[in-house]
Design a protein around this motif. Structure first.
Motif, PDB file in Angstrom:
ATOM      1  N   GLU A   1      20.712  35.782  33.641  1.00  0.00           N
ATOM      2  CA  GLU A   1      21.209  34.418  33.647  1.00  0.00           C
ATOM      3  C   GLU A   1      20.168  33.509  34.293  1.00  0.00           C
ATOM      4  O   GLU A   1      19.722  33.758  35.415  1.00  0.00           O
ATOM      5  CB  GLU A   1      22.525  34.345  34.421  1.00  0.00           C
ATOM      6  CG  GLU A   1      23.086  32.952  34.606  1.00  0.00           C
ATOM      7  CD  GLU A   1      23.417  32.285  33.300  1.00  0.00           C
ATOM      8  OE1 GLU A   1      22.807  31.231  33.021  1.00  0.00           O
ATOM      9  OE2 GLU A   1      24.263  32.826  32.558  1.00  0.00           O
TER      10      GLU A   1
ATOM     11  N   GLY B   1      16.875  43.217  32.093  1.00  0.00           N
ATOM     12  CA  GLY B   1      17.561  42.094  31.466  1.00  0.00           C
ATOM     13  C   GLY B   1      18.808  42.549  30.748  1.00  0.00           C
ATOM     14  O   GLY B   1      19.092  43.747  30.676  1.00  0.00           O
ATOM     15  N   PRO B   2      19.593  41.617  30.203  1.00  0.00           N
ATOM     16  CA  PRO B   2      19.415  40.162  30.204  1.00  0.00           C
ATOM     17  C   PRO B   2      19.669  39.535  31.576  1.00  0.00           C
ATOM     18  O   PRO B   2      20.295  40.137  32.433  1.00  0.00           O
ATOM     19  CB  PRO B   2      20.427  39.681  29.168  1.00  0.00           C
ATOM     20  CG  PRO B   2      21.472  40.737  29.148  1.00  0.00           C
ATOM     21  CD  PRO B   2      20.785  42.028  29.425  1.00  0.00           C
TER      22      PRO B   2
ATOM     23  N   PRO C   1      17.228  37.212  27.334  1.00  0.00           N
ATOM     24  CA  PRO C   1      17.623  38.542  26.863  1.00  0.00           C
ATOM     25  C   PRO C   1      16.648  39.627  27.292  1.00  0.00           C
ATOM     26  O   PRO C   1      15.540  39.340  27.757  1.00  0.00           O
ATOM     27  CB  PRO C   1      17.627  38.376  25.346  1.00  0.00           C
ATOM     28  CG  PRO C   1      16.619  37.303  25.089  1.00  0.00           C
ATOM     29  CD  PRO C   1      16.706  36.365  26.261  1.00  0.00           C
ATOM     30  N   ALA C   2      17.049  40.866  27.111  1.00  0.00           N
ATOM     31  CA  ALA C   2      16.170  41.988  27.432  1.00  0.00           C
ATOM     32  C   ALA C   2      14.977  42.039  26.497  1.00  0.00           C
ATOM     33  O   ALA C   2      13.897  42.497  26.874  1.00  0.00           O
ATOM     34  CB  ALA C   2      16.949  43.294  27.369  1.00  0.00           C
ATOM     35  N   SER C   3      15.157  41.561  25.259  1.00  0.00           N
ATOM     36  CA  SER C   3      14.075  41.526  24.282  1.00  0.00           C
ATOM     37  C   SER C   3      14.159  40.207  23.525  1.00  0.00           C
ATOM     38  O   SER C   3      15.229  39.822  23.046  1.00  0.00           O
ATOM     39  CB  SER C   3      14.189  42.703  23.308  1.00  0.00           C
ATOM     40  OG  SER C   3      13.145  42.680  22.350  1.00  0.00           O
ATOM     41  N   LEU C   4      13.042  39.518  23.411  1.00  0.00           N
ATOM     42  CA  LEU C   4      13.022  38.178  22.828  1.00  0.00           C
ATOM     43  C   LEU C   4      11.817  38.069  21.906  1.00  0.00           C
ATOM     44  O   LEU C   4      10.684  38.301  22.318  1.00  0.00           O
ATOM     45  CB  LEU C   4      12.927  37.139  23.943  1.00  0.00           C
ATOM     46  CG  LEU C   4      12.881  35.659  23.556  1.00  0.00           C
ATOM     47  CD1 LEU C   4      14.127  35.263  22.774  1.00  0.00           C
ATOM     48  CD2 LEU C   4      12.739  34.802  24.810  1.00  0.00           C
TER      49      LEU C   4
ATOM     50  N   ARG D   1      20.195  28.905  29.629  1.00  0.00           N
ATOM     51  CA  ARG D   1      20.231  30.015  28.666  1.00  0.00           C
ATOM     52  C   ARG D   1      20.211  31.360  29.377  1.00  0.00           C
ATOM     53  O   ARG D   1      19.741  31.460  30.518  1.00  0.00           O
ATOM     54  CB  ARG D   1      19.020  29.947  27.745  1.00  0.00           C
ATOM     55  CG  ARG D   1      19.150  28.992  26.591  1.00  0.00           C
ATOM     56  CD  ARG D   1      18.083  29.312  25.548  1.00  0.00           C
ATOM     57  NE  ARG D   1      17.173  28.197  25.365  1.00  0.00           N
ATOM     58  CZ  ARG D   1      16.126  28.236  24.531  1.00  0.00           C
ATOM     59  NH1 ARG D   1      15.857  29.336  23.863  1.00  0.00           N
ATOM     60  NH2 ARG D   1      15.355  27.182  24.409  1.00  0.00           N
ATOM     61  N   VAL D   2      20.653  32.389  28.696  1.00  0.00           N
ATOM     62  CA  VAL D   2      20.499  33.755  29.166  1.00  0.00           C
ATOM     63  C   VAL D   2      19.189  34.305  28.605  1.00  0.00           C
ATOM     64  O   VAL D   2      18.931  34.215  27.402  1.00  0.00           O
ATOM     65  CB  VAL D   2      21.677  34.637  28.727  1.00  0.00           C
ATOM     66  CG1 VAL D   2      21.409  36.104  29.080  1.00  0.00           C
ATOM     67  CG2 VAL D   2      22.963  34.164  29.395  1.00  0.00           C
TER      68      VAL D   2
END
Length: 507
Positions: free
Chosen positions: A72, A69-70, A50-53, A47-48
């Motif tokens: 890899e 982020g994001p 993300p910058a915010s999750l 999965r990647v």
């Protein structure tokens, strides 16, 4: 303690609970009506990040931010299985669980995989490798309290492998799981097993911050990082067996990933880079709304942007992020529901109780011994949870709150029970003979006076990573408050207890 019964009724609501969790997996929609990513990050799925999750939990929504982020994850050593068991670092440090591991996630994964996930690997994901691994009962400590088996050498060895002569004798009084007795386990075999919660690997700049050039709890200079020569914070591991990120990584790689080779310098660099860039905290309360609105200044962005290591009594008071919720203007109050208004005011009161409600702290090694505070000493929660933004300890070192040691710990029969006999000076509070489920820091230092001492944790992301304390003693946030009330006879009112729970739910 609230919820104590649920730890003692076998695999209690495991089937019912995981059935409901399976439905939640199918729906995968968060509280905001948005599609939520799969909660479980399996090793090697690519999965990647993300910058915010965002991930929902029982109290609201946890947010994790990745600076730069994001990213890899395919090929990244944190997310790829590096050893023969299929485990990766992410197995026990899940983004949905504030980069730790919740019992809810453990139970869900058992249901999804029939106990075949690498998380349940025999060597530390079960109560003992000698037990039948296809039975849930053999993994009860992980399934019910989120505990991973930790194997420590006996006699004690320092981080560089040099033997340490302990000033105490250890005997096994009870071994319900078989990993502290027999030809291959226990003191006679040179191996002692204890069971502990995985610690979060986010907000790392705060865990590495050093507020003092010496350890005021032990009375000597801080140990130096063997690579950088800088003082070590002592806040990474429950028993401080690894003082630097490199040592912690190598310890985890060899023990929990069962790597046959050492991490390469490139792998260590990528792991350190990731852990230093990730910040996590509760972002949204189901009852109170976003924690960075209406005068509050909390959430992971605040952690990302703030200075690490500030002492609350010198810098901003601990949990002053919520001061704006204490006196809400009529104009702002008009925008809120009565429930939102009451909850926000409760959180602000909880922050004041945390800072200002004093009580007598007694017989707690690391506080009442060798630091000149006396026994008892009157102070509040911020005496130890004193770092602004985080609530961990600016003054590095370990403290015995009694969570693993009788008579203060709950009398559980599913953990090993050890008898410690001091060979030199008696323990300053327990005397010459101590009964404990986990000797804690003493298995690193070799000193009887350190029995029961555990490194204080940060308080961020609590809503996402129940249960609490190093051995999962508190099932929920109320259980945390109840333990301190019972241990120190604080005298909290019911309102103060609820205010503290509401505060912890938004951290």
């Amino acid at each position: 303690m609230t919820g104590k019964k649920s730890f003692r009724t076998g695999l209690f609501p495991l089937i019912a609970a995981t059935g409901a969790l399976g439905l939640a997996l199918t729906l995968s929609v968060n509280a905001h009506g948005e599609k939520e990513p799969d909660r479980w990050w399996a090793p090697g799925e690519g999965r990647v990040f993300p910058a915010s999750l965002d991930y929902d939990n029982g109290h609201g929504t946890l947010r994790t931010l990745l600076v730069g982020g994001p990213m890899e994850t395919r090929g990244h050593p944190f997310f790829e299985p590096l050893g023969p068991t299929g485990r990766a670092c992410v197995t026990c440090h899940q983004p949905s669980d504030a980069m730790s591991l919740s019992v809810e996630s453990v139970q869900r994964q058992w249901q999804r995989t029939g106990g075949k996930d690498p998380l349940f690997a025999a060597y530390d994901g079960s109560n003992c490798p000698t037990l039948p691994q296809d039975k849930a009962e053999s993994h009860s400590l992980l399934l019910q309290r989120g505990l991973i088996r930790i194997e420590r050498p006996w006699p004690v060895r320092s981080f560089n492998g040099k033997p340490v002569t302990p000033d105490f004798r250890i005997e096994v009084l009870r071994d319900p799981n078989g990993c502290n007795s027999g030809p291959h386990y226990g003191p006679e075999a040179g191996r002692i097993s204890v069971y502990r919660r995985p610690r979060p690997v986010a907000n790392m700049k705060y865990l590495l911050a050093v507020g003092f050039p010496f350890d005021p709890k032990q009375g000597y200079a801080l140990p130096l990082d063997p690579d950088s020569g800088l003082p070590q914070s002592g806040n990474l591991m429950a028993d401080n067996r690894s003082g630097s990120l490199r040592l912690q990584m190598e310890d985890a790689a060899s023990s929990h990933l069962q790597m046959l080779k050492r991490l390469t310098p490139q792998q260590r660099k990528r792991l350190e880079d990731f852990e230093l860039r990730i910040f996590t905290a509760q972002q949204f309360s189901k009852t109170g709304g976003a924690v960075d609105t209406g005068g509050a200044k909390a959430g992971p962005a605040r952690l990302r942007d703030s200075q690490a290591g500030a002492l609350g009594s010198i810098g901003e008071p601990v949990w002053s992020e919520f001061a704006g919720w204490e006196k809400i203007s009529p104009e702002e109050a008009a925008k809120l529901t009565p429930q939102q208004l009451a909850f926000r005011q409760s959180v602000a009161r909880g922050a004041r109780v945390f800072r200002e409600k004093t009580f007598l702290i007694t017989d707690s090694a690391g506080i009442n011994s060798r630091v000149g505070f006396g026994n008892p000493v009157r102070n509040s929660c911020v005496f130890c949870h004193n770092m602004t933004q985080m609530g961990n300890d600016v003054a590095p070192g370990q403290v015995d709150l009694g969570t693993t040691t009788l008579p203060f710990a709950d009398p559980w029969n599913d953990l090993p029970l050890f008898r410690i006999t001091c060979l030199g000076r008696p323990h300053p509070h327990y005397g010459r003979v101590i009964h404990t489920y986990d000797p804690g820091f003493a298995l690193t230092s070799g000193r009887c006076e350190d029995v029961g001492k555990i490194t204080l944790q940060s308080m961020r992301g609590l809503s996402a990573r129940a249960p609490y304390f190093s051995n999962g003693l508190a099932r929920d946030l109320r259980g945390v408050v109840d333990y301190y009330e019972r241990r120190y006879s604080i005298g909290y009112t019911e309102q103060e207890k609820q205010d503290l729970v509401n505060l912890m739910s938004v951290l």
